[in-house]
Design a protein around this motif. Sequence first.
Motif, mmCIF file in Angstrom:
data_model
loop_
_atom_site.group_PDB
_atom_site.id
_atom_site.type_symbol
_atom_site.label_atom_id
_atom_site.label_comp_id
_atom_site.label_asym_id
_atom_site.label_seq_id
_atom_site.Cartn_x
_atom_site.Cartn_y
_atom_site.Cartn_z
ATOM 1 N N LEU A 87 8.422 -5.676 3.995
ATOM 2 C CA LEU A 87 9.796 -4.665 3.728
ATOM 3 C C LEU A 87 9.984 -4.414 4.510
ATOM 4 O O LEU A 87 9.282 -3.389 5.148
ATOM 5 C CB LEU A 87 8.950 -4.044 2.541
ATOM 6 N N PRO A 88 11.852 -4.565 5.074
ATOM 7 C CA PRO A 88 11.914 -4.078 6.734
ATOM 8 C C PRO A 88 12.256 -2.664 6.458
ATOM 9 O O PRO A 88 12.368 -1.682 6.910
ATOM 10 C CB PRO A 88 12.891 -4.882 6.348
ATOM 11 N N GLY A 89 12.340 -2.438 4.879
ATOM 12 C CA GLY A 89 12.987 -0.235 4.361
ATOM 13 C C GLY A 89 11.905 0.098 4.590
ATOM 14 O O GLY A 89 12.532 1.572 5.328
ATOM 15 N N ILE A 90 10.632 0.084 4.460
ATOM 16 C CA ILE A 90 9.772 1.029 4.525
ATOM 17 C C ILE A 90 9.176 0.495 5.898
ATOM 18 O O ILE A 90 9.435 2.426 6.711
ATOM 19 C CB ILE A 90 8.565 0.911 3.896
ATOM 20 N N SER A 91 9.474 0.039 6.477
ATOM 21 C CA SER A 91 8.793 0.329 8.491
ATOM 22 C C SER A 91 10.408 0.992 8.709
ATOM 23 O O SER A 91 9.720 1.582 9.805
ATOM 24 C CB SER A 91 9.161 -1.107 8.882
ATOM 25 N N GLU A 92 11.732 0.523 8.268
ATOM 26 C CA GLU A 92 12.394 1.221 9.295
ATOM 27 C C GLU A 92 12.980 3.064 8.868
ATOM 28 O O GLU A 92 13.170 3.364 9.670
ATOM 29 C CB GLU A 92 13.997 0.512 8.168
ATOM 30 N N ALA A 93 12.316 3.221 7.490
ATOM 31 C CA ALA A 93 11.757 4.592 7.084
ATOM 32 C C ALA A 93 11.029 5.408 7.870
ATOM 33 O O ALA A 93 11.504 6.877 8.700
ATOM 34 C CB ALA A 93 11.488 4.676 5.185
ATOM 35 N N LEU A 94 10.159 5.293 8.297
ATOM 36 C CA LEU A 94 8.984 4.968 9.019
ATOM 37 C C LEU A 94 9.284 5.489 11.023
ATOM 38 O O LEU A 94 9.328 6.448 11.111
ATOM 39 C CB LEU A 94 8.276 4.416 9.276
ATOM 40 N N ARG A 95 10.149 4.303 11.093
ATOM 41 C CA ARG A 95 10.831 4.451 12.207
ATOM 42 C C ARG A 95 12.005 5.830 12.518
ATOM 43 O O ARG A 95 12.045 6.483 13.238
ATOM 44 C CB ARG A 95 11.798 3.635 12.930
ATOM 45 N N ALA A 96 12.834 5.941 11.089
ATOM 46 C CA ALA A 96 13.870 6.295 11.773
ATOM 47 C C ALA A 96 13.569 7.869 11.499
ATOM 48 O O ALA A 96 13.411 9.085 12.550
ATOM 49 C CB ALA A 96 15.149 6.399 10.405
ATOM 50 N N SER A 97 12.253 8.322 10.567
ATOM 51 C CA SER A 97 11.828 9.791 10.395
ATOM 52 C C SER A 97 11.030 9.664 11.792
ATOM 53 O O SER A 97 11.557 10.926 11.821
ATOM 54 C CB SER A 97 11.150 9.450 8.702
ATOM 55 N N GLY A 98 10.506 8.885 12.006
ATOM 56 C CA GLY A 98 9.845 9.441 13.128
ATOM 57 C C GLY A 98 10.710 9.804 14.331
ATOM 58 O O GLY A 98 10.050 11.022 15.361
ATOM 59 N N LEU A 99 12.072 8.924 14.378
ATOM 60 C CA LEU A 99 12.543 9.841 15.730
ATOM 61 C C LEU A 99 13.329 11.223 15.252
ATOM 62 O O LEU A 99 13.619 12.269 16.238
ATOM 63 C CB LEU A 99 13.299 8.462 15.977
ATOM 64 N N ALA A 100 14.102 10.820 13.688
ATOM 65 C CA ALA A 100 14.601 12.556 14.147
ATOM 66 C C ALA A 100 13.285 12.988 14.349
ATOM 67 O O ALA A 100 13.466 14.484 14.061
ATOM 68 C CB ALA A 100 14.489 12.465 12.488
ATOM 69 N N SER A 101 11.883 13.295 14.188
ATOM 70 C CA SER A 101 11.027 14.305 14.148
ATOM 71 C C SER A 101 10.496 14.490 15.343
ATOM 72 O O SER A 101 9.701 15.221 16.017
ATOM 73 C CB SER A 101 9.803 14.387 13.214
#
Length: 198
Positions: free
Chosen positions: A131-145
């Motif tokens: 489920l690449p969408g979950i991994s991408e969301a985790l990376r994006a939110s991590g960078l944003a924070s």
Amino acid sequence: MMRHQSGLTVVPEIRVTADGGWELLSDKDATVSTMEIDAPVAGRALVVVVDDRTAHGGVDSLGPLVTELLTEAGFLVDASVSVAADEVEIRNALNTAVIGGVDLVISVGGTGMSPRDVTPESTAEVLDRVLPGISEALRASGLASGSLDAGLSRGLAGISGSTLVVNLPGTRAAIRDGMATLAPLASKVIDELSGLAE
């Protein structure tokens, strides 16, 4: 068998007979009592901490954090286990959780770039679907924070059997941010998987 009537639970009484058997009393002899209804449970979860020191008796500071955040999100946490940064140990822990029937397995640690960071490789061998969408969301939110560890994580997410498996980096900031992002996504996936099982 319990029957629900007007918000009350009817619990038929059972009487033990002289021969050691039992008999059901009539409905007019039944006991009526209120039943406390707990908040719905998001699912069962298990935490896998990938850390050499913790696996060899060191203090686990990450497992309790993930457990606390999962509990706040409505999950029942079966256990938090620690394994060394070894592909076989990680794979065995993930497979054991999946066979145990939990809805969600979260691994923390081992998602970076060092030679000992083998959690994604071990996870890939366990997953049926990514489920690449979950991994991408985790990376994006991590960078944003501002969590570089989360943004650079090679962690995977996917389905193994009817279990959602997610890799998080092994830092407190990445775990806190990752859990905030993951909780609604995990609930959606688990709801869909449980619907397919019916």
